[in-house]
Design an enzyme around this catalytic site. Structure first.
Site, PDB file in Angstrom:
ATOM      1  N   SER A 248     -16.342  15.983  26.902  1.00  8.53           N
ATOM      2  CA  SER A 248     -16.380  14.598  26.489  1.00  8.53           C
ATOM      3  C   SER A 248     -15.020  13.903  26.488  1.00  8.53           C
ATOM      4  O   SER A 248     -14.965  12.680  26.476  1.00  8.53           O
ATOM      5  CB  SER A 248     -16.964  14.518  25.077  1.00  8.53           C
ATOM      6  OG  SER A 248     -16.103  15.165  24.148  1.00  8.53           O
TER       7      SER A 248
ATOM      8  N   LYS B 227      -7.852  10.075  21.993  1.00  7.93           N
ATOM      9  CA  LYS B 227      -9.305   9.974  22.192  1.00  7.93           C
ATOM     10  C   LYS B 227      -9.877   9.092  21.095  1.00  7.93           C
ATOM     11  O   LYS B 227      -9.467   9.208  19.927  1.00  7.93           O
ATOM     12  CB  LYS B 227      -9.909  11.384  22.146  1.00  7.93           C
ATOM     13  CG  LYS B 227     -11.397  11.456  22.461  1.00  7.93           C
ATOM     14  CD  LYS B 227     -11.882  12.920  22.484  1.00  7.93           C
ATOM     15  CE  LYS B 227     -13.362  13.045  22.760  1.00  7.93           C
ATOM     16  NZ  LYS B 227     -13.803  14.451  22.833  1.00  7.93           N
TER      17      LYS B 227
ATOM     18  N   SER C  98     -14.988  20.448  25.505  1.00 12.80           N
ATOM     19  CA  SER C  98     -14.677  19.037  25.771  1.00 12.80           C
ATOM     20  C   SER C  98     -13.223  18.728  26.058  1.00 12.80           C
ATOM     21  O   SER C  98     -12.900  17.623  26.466  1.00 12.80           O
ATOM     22  CB  SER C  98     -15.149  18.161  24.610  1.00 12.80           C
ATOM     23  OG  SER C  98     -16.533  17.985  24.686  1.00 12.80           O
TER      24      SER C  98
END
Ligand SMILES: [Zn+2]
Lengths: 490, 500
Positions: free
Chosen positions: B154, B79, B178
């Site tokens: 997210s 990420k 997330s």
């Protein structure tokens, strides 16, 4: 408008840079004076993702200071963020301690040897740890707004010591700063260099004015940028007069104006209103989620307490009570720092005369230290060697003026006092021979005898001169005493 | 079956036996990304050259018989919130568009030490604020099961790339759900570790007391393997806990006996999609059939989870994001414009304050600005007690609810989300609806406990449904074993989205 009497009310916030090798929350070094931005890392630069780790050494140095200031040490403290924007604060917040500081409620006693003020106990509200900000250097000429930022200092551990508004004159404030600085040097927790900013002082000042309708208080002003003891004194004196004049002019009292921050301009010798760092003073304090609370044990507190040696106030008392020094002598010696006190203690013990040792340390030794701008550690005559000299004075082998000659010679040689005495050809005169000499001189100088007899004792001085011509080793005091005795017995 | 459809554990076995090289494997994933990421948009940057170079180096290392790391040769997607030395790390924000950290996050160091191959950076909501990955400043990510829908967020890119076989393993972060929510919506496994289990050093902070880094993968086994590498104490993170890391991958296949699962009745009924409820209830029955005991438990303060979370997280964010001021790094507005603007509007605002204001207004997206303002407000004088302090108290009560529950049950079982993946754009104008996406996940972050999401079915429309298991702090080992019991008995995790 008529004149009114007033009292100055002063509280001090002192920031002390603690003497750690590394910063409070990262491993960067804390040295002063290196090229800008060479002592930085992701943590103190506030880089995304970086996290603080507390420097335990800094915490314990803070605790040592707090204990010496007679503060209580809570078992549980935490870190808070003080949020504001400024370019020398790369994270946008300062990590500090807000509602649970590492220490609370202590005091520091101050007194004046020159009777400038009554002895006073200045109470301490709290001493807490926080990180220092960086330095901004502005070039505001012609509104260019070209600023440069050095973040070497960012994250250096600071202990903020906040006093109650217990001081009542600029002299007291200066004395508090000096006593605090002395304490910090005895504790060996800080370099205490005001020029380099390792000891910084802000003062909260207002006036209590006695008017016909009772006592009123003027709005509180915080004075910053006082970088020497003298500027602390001058800044506060100036500010008191300024506040009095402003009150005369406007009549504004506490609560009618917001707290103002003014900077001390040392070259102009005035305080000036400072542009606020941020528009509002709401720092939105909240607990720092990146740091865990600090829990201290009784054992840790005891260990830190053990590290604290004898402190200035206790030493002054000991030198007065146990060593018989005057308050003034004790003050002079203690205020020079722990090394000189240790030198004195060693000298007194070896010489066997506390007062004589005190006089010599406070006189000759300090004079040399000041003249040569050296510390006692670099003083060429160690306490043992000086003690031998003092012993020669006590036995009467040396008079004080000869002793000073010997002392001067010892500064540049490594010989013992006795050897120097020999090298200089100083010999003790036999008491019988001295008396005989005096007898001869008295008989030879009838006019002087008459002068003395008629009440002019000073006239005997001429005999001393003659005695010295006959034998340079005579002790002038002894000659004087013997001659007077002979004359008086005539 | 193509190599990329195999699990990471199977691939590792092939690498170790010499039947597969890391270069072949890495190239296979790069091909897959090349073919389908145009439709998905999971990656912000694919690091083709460095990935192949790393793979070649690991193959070389393996050939010489040198000791190898636990992930030797396996590609991992990261990420774009984890700092990687001298490599762009944007956090999905314009603010950090050209930012290259001078250091590696601890987990990046750990991945490199484990001989993983870093495949690329996955898309995310800006500063991890969002539940759909629509708040990325760069691109949207499409749900591989239906590209008109969002992948969750997210960590949307992290989940989508695993789901669409563009990476066998992926690292995400979970502040309020997330990892678990996108894993559920994309049909893969995602685990949020206990707070303090994984070092946060180098994780660009959103809400420091809630953020945790965790693994995403297609199977529970692979998730265990990756967690084993990520977890562990780090002296650089004061909040990381000094506890030994169990060998999760070695115990994951051992079923738990006498497993007691708690069900919170309020998780069902009103507000939850009936198909999701049905899938989760069916999963509970699977556990019963495996010998688990089901107990009904109360979580009296769970209803306050969202409100509490949306005070604490923005408060911390407002402070964490203060450093992006244009002064030191990242986006700075045009200085000439500042001067011109000030001359024009005659404001008495100084150029410094105007520079801050413009840089932050231009560099941050709308949702980030909204949360900074919420947090700034809640921490302000006069509001602190009513908002922040109260939220902290409720947070403690929620933790107490969990503590009480874990005295009665080993784990809590329930849904991850109330609804399957929604359409792109559906909730962008309704922040409250978006915030409710975290309804079932935020309480684990507030309490600091561990949680896992795993596939447990599909809606009639073919969208994945997630099952959540939550365990007491540092019970990841049991959590993974319990999840694996279910996965061994079902085949939802083997299904693949159809992308051309
Ligand atoms: Zn540093």
């Amino acid at each position: 408008m008529s004149e009114f009497s007033y009292e100055i009310v002063i509280g001090l916030e002192v920031h002390v840079q603690l003497k750690t090798k590394t910063k409070l929350f990262c491993r960067c070094r804390t040295e002063f004076g290196n090229p800008p931005n060479t002592q930085t890392c992701p943590v103190c630069l506030g880089m995304p993702g970086s996290l603080p780790v507390m420097n335990k050494k800094a915490y314990f140095l803070g605790m040592r200071t707090a204990l010496a200031l007679n503060c209580g040490i809570p078992k549980f403290t935490k870190w808070d963020r003080k949020n504001y924007f400024y370019p020398d604060l790369p994270k946008g917040y300062q990590t500090s301690q807000f509602d649970l500081p590492m220490s609370e409620e202590g005091y520091l006693d101050i007194k004046s040897t020159k009777d400038e003020f009554e002895p006073r106990r200045v109470r301490i509200i709290r001493a807490h740890l926080e990180e220092d900000a960086g330095k901004s250097m502005h070039d505001e000429a012609a509104g260019k707004g070209d600023s440069r930022i050095d973040l070497n200092r960012t994250g250096t551990p600071l202990l903020e010591i906040v006093s109650y508004p217990d001081m009542r004159s600029a002299a007291e404030a200066k004395a508090y700063m000096q006593e605090l600085r002395l304490l910090l040097t005895y504790l060996d927790v800080s370099d205490c260099n005001m020029q380099e900013g390792s000891l910084r002082c802000d003062a909260n000042v207002n006036l209590h004015i006695t008017t016909d309708d009772g006592v009123i208080a003027t709005p509180i002003v915080e004075i910053k940028n006082m970088n020497s003891f003298r500027s602390v004194e001058r800044g506060i004196e100036y500010e008191a007069k300024r506040q009095y004049d402003v009150w005369q002019e406007t009549g504004k009292v506490l609560g009618e104006l917001p707290k103002q921050t003014r900077g001390w301009d040392d070259s102009a010798q005035v305080t000036r209103s400072q542009r606020e760092k941020e528009e509002s003073a709401d720092y939105r304090y909240f607990p720092c989620p990146d740091l865990v609370p600090v829990i201290v044990t009784d054992q840790q507190i005891d260990e830190v307490r053990q590290e604290i040696g004898e402190l200035p106030s206790a030493l002054r008392e000991r030198l007065q009570n146990e060593f018989g020094l005057t308050i003034y002598s004790a003050d002079v010696i203690v205020n020079q720092g722990l090394s000189l006190v240790e030198y004195y203690l060693e000298l007194a013990a070896a010489a066997g005369d506390n007062k004589l040792a005190g006089n010599w340390v406070q006189g000759e030794v300090l004079r040399i230290l000041n003249d040569q701008e050296i510390e006692i550690e670099d003083f060429p005559i160690d306490a043992g060697r000086l003690a031998e000299l003092l012993q020669l004075i006590q036995t009467g082998d040396l008079d004080s003026s000869k002793a000073k000659d010997v002392f001067a010679a010892m500064l540049t040689s490594e010989s013992s006092a006795a050897d120097v005495v020999k090298e200089l050809g100083i010999e003790k005169v036999d008491e019988g021979a001295l008396e005989a000499l005096c007898q001869v001189l008295v008989e030879r100088n009838q006019r002087i005898v008459d002068d003395v007899k008629s009440g002019n004792e000073k006239a005997v001085g001429a005999l001393i001169g003659q005695a010295k011509k006959e034998n340079p080793n005579v002790n002038p005091g002894q000659v004087r005493q013997i001659c007077l005795e002979i004359i008086n017995n005539l | 079956m193509s190599i990329i459809q195999k699990t990471a554990s199977e691939q590792l076995a092939l690498l170790n036996s010499g039947e597969l090289t890391s270069v072949e494997l890495t190239q296979a994933y790069l091909n897959q990304i090349e073919q389908i990421d145009g439709q998905v948009g999971a990656f912000l940057r694919v690091e083709t050259e460095s990935a192949l170079a790393q793979a070649a180096a690991i193959d070389q290392k393996r050939a010489t018989g040198a000791p190898l790391g636990k992930l030797a040769g396996l590609p991992v997607a990261i990420k774009d919130i984890l700092c990687t030395k001298d490599t762009p790390t944007t956090c999905g924000s314009r603010m950090l568009e050209n930012f290259e950290p001078p250091y590696n996050a601890t987990v990046v160091e750990k991945l490199l030490a484990a001989d993983a191959v870093i495949l690329g950076r996955t898309n995310m909501d800006e500063f991890a604020m969002g539940s759909s990955t629509e708040n990325s400043a760069y691109q949207t990510t499409q749900n591989p099961w239906d590209t008109t829908r969002i992948p969750g967020g997210s960590s949307g890119g992290a989940a989508a790339c695993v789901s669409a076989d563009m990476a066998p393993l992926s690292v995400g972060t979970d502040t309020g759900g997330s990892i678990r929510q996108p894993a559920a919506l994309c049909g893969c496994v995602g685990l949020k570790p206990t707070y303090g289990r994984v070092s946060r050093y180098g994780l660009i902070a959103f809400a420091s007391s809630l953020d945790q880094i965790g693994p995403l993968a297609r199977t529970v086994e692979d998730t265990a393997l990756l967690l084993e590498v990520l977890a562990g104490h780090d002296p650089l993170d004061s909040t990381s806990v000094n506890q030994p890391t169990p060998a999760y991958s070695e115990t994951v296949n051992q079923p738990l006996e006498n497993l007691t699962l708690g069900v919170v009745d309020r998780h069902f009924g009103e507000g939850i999609d009936p198909e999701i409820e049905a899938a989760v209830q069916a999963a509970i029955q699977v556990y019963e059939s495996l010998g688990a005991t089901i107990k009904h438990i109360e979580m009296p303060h769970a209803d306050y989870g969202i409100a509490t979370y949306y005070i604490i997280a923005p408060c911390e964010a407002s402070s964490n994001l203060a450093r992006y001021d244009g002064a030191h790094y990242g986006y700075r507005t045009d200085q000439a414009e500042v001067v011109a603007e000030l001359a024009e509007d005659g404001s008495d605002e100084g150029p410094l304050v105007r520079m801050y204001r413009k840089s932050r207004s231009e560099g941050f997206g709308e949702e980030v600005q909204r949360r900074i303002m919420l947090g700034t407000y809640a921490l302000s004088e006069g509001y602190y007690d009513a908002f922040y302090l109260k939220a902290l108290k409720v947070r403690r009560l929620i933790r107490q609810d969990y503590d009480a529950a874990f005295e009665q049950v080993d784990m809590i079982i329930g849904p991850v989300t109330a609804n399957p993946a929604f359409a792109q754009g559906e909730k962008t104008s309704d922040p409250m609806a978006m915030y409710l996406e975290d309804l079932y996940t935020v309480t684990a972050n507030l309490a600091g406990i561990a949680g896992i999401s795993l596939p447990c079915g599909f809606t009639s429309g073919g969208l994945p449904v997630g099952l959540q298991l939550q365990a007491a702090p540092f019970q990841e080992e049991k959590l993974l074993r319990a999840a694996q019991m279910y996965q061994a008995a079902t085949d939802f995790h083997t299904r693949r989205p159809e992308l051309s």
